[in-house]
Scaffold this active site. Sequence first.
Site, PDB file in Angstrom:
ATOM      1  N   ASP B 194       0.830  -1.222   0.000  1.00  0.00           N
ATOM      2  CA  ASP B 194       0.000   0.000   0.000  1.00  0.00           C
ATOM      3  C   ASP B 194       0.861   1.268   0.000  1.00  0.00           C
ATOM      4  OD1 ASP B 194      -1.955   1.894   0.452  1.00  0.00           O
ATOM      5  OD2 ASP B 194      -2.500   1.192   2.462  1.00  0.00           O
ATOM      6  N   VAL B 364      -8.567   9.760  11.986  1.00  0.00           N
ATOM      7  CA  VAL B 364      -7.183   9.330  11.742  1.00  0.00           C
ATOM      8  C   VAL B 364      -7.164   8.544  10.444  1.00  0.00           C
ATOM      9  CG1 VAL B 364      -6.482   9.216  14.167  1.00  0.00           C
ATOM     10  CG2 VAL B 364      -7.530   7.210  13.090  1.00  0.00           C
ATOM     11  N   HIS B 367      -4.214   4.381   6.462  1.00  0.00           N
ATOM     12  CA  HIS B 367      -3.115   3.907   5.614  1.00  0.00           C
ATOM     13  C   HIS B 367      -1.765   4.241   6.240  1.00  0.00           C
ATOM     14  CE1 HIS B 367      -5.742   2.981   2.170  1.00  0.00           C
ATOM     15  NE2 HIS B 367      -6.453   4.007   2.604  1.00  0.00           N
TER      16      HIS B 367
END
Lengths: 554, 554
Positions: B194, B364, B367
């Site tokens: 990611d 928040v 990732h």
Amino acid sequence: MSIEEKLKVIPLGGLGEIGKNITAIEYKEEIIVIDCGAAFPDEEMYGVDLIIPDVTYLLNNKEKVKGIFITHGHEDHIGSLPYILKQINVPVYGSKLTLGIIEKKLKDSNLKFEYKLNVVAPGNIIKLENLAIEFIRTTHSIADSCAIAIHTPLGTILHTGDFKIDYTPIDGLFMDLQRISEIGKEGVLLLMADSTNAERGGHTISEKSIGETLNKIFSKADGRVIVATFASNIHRMQQIINSSIKHGRKVAFSGRSMESISEVARELGYLHIPDDFVIEVDEIAGMDNDKVTIVTTGSQGEPMAGLARIAFSTHKKIKVEPKDLFIISASPIPGNEKLISRVINQLFKKGADVIYEALEEVHVSGHAFREELKLMHRLVKPKYFIPIHGEYRHLKHHKDLAESLGMEENKIFILENGSVFEATKDNAKLCGKVKTGNILVDGLGVGDVGNIVLRDRRHLAQEGMVTIVVAIERESYTLISGPDVITRGFVYVKESEELIGKVKEVAKKELEYALENQIIEWYLLKSNMKRAVETLIYEKTKRRPTILPIIMEI
Amino acid sequence: MSIEEKLKVIPLGGLGEIGKNITAIEYKEEIIVIDCGAAFPDEEMYGVDLIIPDVTYLLNNKEKVKGIFITHGHEDHIGSLPYILKQINVPVYGSKLTLGIIEKKLKDSNLKFEYKLNVVAPGNIIKLENLAIEFIRTTHSIADSCAIAIHTPLGTILHTGDFKIDYTPIDGLFMDLQRISEIGKEGVLLLMADSTNAERGGHTISEKSIGETLNKIFSKADGRVIVATFASNIHRMQQIINSSIKHGRKVAFSGRSMESISEVARELGYLHIPDDFVIEVDEIAGMDNDKVTIVTTGSQGEPMAGLARIAFSTHKKIKVEPKDLFIISASPIPGNEKLISRVINQLFKKGADVIYEALEEVHVSGHAFREELKLMHRLVKPKYFIPIHGEYRHLKHHKDLAESLGMEENKIFILENGSVFEATKDNAKLCGKVKTGNILVDGLGVGDVGNIVLRDRRHLAQEGMVTIVVAIERESYTLISGPDVITRGFVYVKESEELIGKVKEVAKKELEYALENQIIEWYLLKSNMKRAVETLIYEKTKRRPTILPIIMEI
């Protein structure tokens, strides 16, 4: 004091929005106008180039309007001048750089009349019959910006314009906090203060800090450095120039507004660069890459501006080269994030390096944060307060800030565009509203695009258009040609032949029914046909294109 | 080992973009698909509802495709399933909550065939002929998210899915860093990780911190609390519930996806709330305001979702009341800032209080930031690395990060959608591309809107449309009716009669010239007429509407 002794403050733009700042201040037979800005359309205002304020109130009181006083040279404070001066040609007052930028702008718009621009040095006062208008130096993201104090028989109004408090401005010209303090001490009836950053805690960072970041970045660059920033940010430009000179680079200015504003600023002595450090874009090719800085427009990712053209290889003179280092020295204006991201991606793909706000501190805000606003309020101690320059959320937070400093709620007024604030010797209140609004500029047209046209554009944009044309013989009342169906932006016609065929069928059926039953009102016939086709298309596709039935009488 | 022993990795979506994640992994006669996401259109894709990937490659290799393995239940990882399963009905594997959300989604889309959903517990392995697929628990902004390890004869691929490293997850289920570490120790051929936050330094904040902020906010609220957040963020929902219970508030879920996901999550045991703390929206009216929490959709300001409807008084059941406290517990997705701001302004205007990211820490990220990515790289120590999930800028920064940890540049591959990464025992390289792209969904139509249709919509949106209709007698070759001019989204016709009159004149002149000169090709006649009208309109208005000439033959 007679009952007529009223002071009116009427914002005609800039409240409940960011942009299009313009305020009328009226006392007896005098009206003065503070700023004359334009706003940029949001993405739902298809095809609109610019938004200017509706100044009907000024036109209805034309003989009273004595002048337009400009706080600084940003578009949201000067952008409507070419349009408004056409209707009310009064003198314009402002600081030297501000008027330099305005003059350039008015020349470019080919006005066919003489206009009167009067340079005012900060500290100077323009005296009218009852009003006296004083310019006070401030600091902001453009040089030569001013607050304006309007001294009236009922008391003083202080209008901050856009400001931040920069203790180390690039030009060494500090904000005149002492004069503001002095006016505050004498007593201020009304404070009107910039609310843009009323949600942000703490204090802005000085423009000077950018210079340090730039020096650090420049010292590591071994190819060309290409900086995109706002053309009007002369101080930023100066710092880019300083870093360039320090690192032996010559500077080229690229992009229409960048070329034109840098020229005005150099002529007027606001931008300093030795002649032999300025190069034309055409000269870049002949130079070593590590001796070149390019300052360009397009920091918002605008597809037609310099930076995007360079990124997407449509710039005629500047191509991306492998060791190029791009600096985007600006914050994205909300709504522009995707455009900017597209440009960044493209530059990286071409092998260049790109530095932007997420990575390094290459931009600072030009609008006071909360601690600066508190200082302004403490120095001015106004009787009344109107938060200006901001959407409702910003005005509301600025109001809360004033209350947190001890101001009474009923002394603070959140206005809308057109609201009339009226102060007498003893009192102040809101008294109704005057006509105001957005006038949309599209190409040469001013005001010929409005809500209906925009609604149609939005509808066309969403699902395209289906036109159905038939020819009917007037005499015999028979269908002699059609229905023909033409679409744009609806579906790929080749792959939707069946659907289009059905549309024709349904339209024809409606038509024949109407003709047989002698429904001779064309509008009825059209609306029946439209409804039938709409229903069919929605059923088959769940879409609602604009349906345009056209009947030709033969 | 024969020359055929190749392992292919082909992302069909999700590279060079945020969204639409889908990757094919192929070894000999087996293909597995990781995720099957959709993307949302940007504002220039007028009328488009959803974007799904072009999976021609899978269709061409249908018999090889053994299953679709889903990392977690977000739209950009599951949104295309209803469309893709229609074409390739293979088993879908995922964790319990993920499949619960998928099942609901598939039911809602009324698929007319049986589909096979197989729940896999994290830690379990699905064995195919040559490939073995292992689910590994991660943490992310949705519960029950997993990384996927694909064990192949040539080595192991670790696909992280979306993840952050949350040391204090709300459900107490830690990311299985030990298993990841173990796999790393055994040796990983390829890491796919990611990249969404590869530009952000430091470490994400734990979801748990939001709970503390919420408690603080709830303790001060004395009216209703209305929280807008992503329906899929079960942990956020749980924390809102916890704060509500703590402060004696009952909770109503409002908005279609909020109701449906909270129901699925409660059924499957992912969301915990005693029955007597759940209320229907209809029950709110009868309760004290300080005993009510409402959780709603619309945190992105979407005009049709709960929050905007409440703000603009179009919600059927919930009206703003003076002491209402709204919390927008989400970050604006780039492009949505203005929509959100509009909602915030409106809520403040109605007298409510609004808390959002600029003011308090009420959101928040889900990732990993740079320090978390570094941990992943250090644990996995892959031979090759492909950064995934991100625009080019994110992939590029993730690549730089890997290099900064000592990885060799030629072991890192930045792929595009459709790129074929091919690994053999000794080597890895990119080998050409397969067909891929965006399929646009508009209403019921899948793929019938493409670039030409979108171009037409954009053009119509910018300046509207001018239709010119004439009827011509086929035999005598004479004009018998028209030109008629109909416009939509161009100008206010009443105020532009003169212009429309000129358009008719010009069109007629072209027409008569053509007829006199026996220009019998209709397309020539049309294009001459179009050009003449275009020129006229541009001259008079500087606009370029879509001109649509229609000739009826009688």
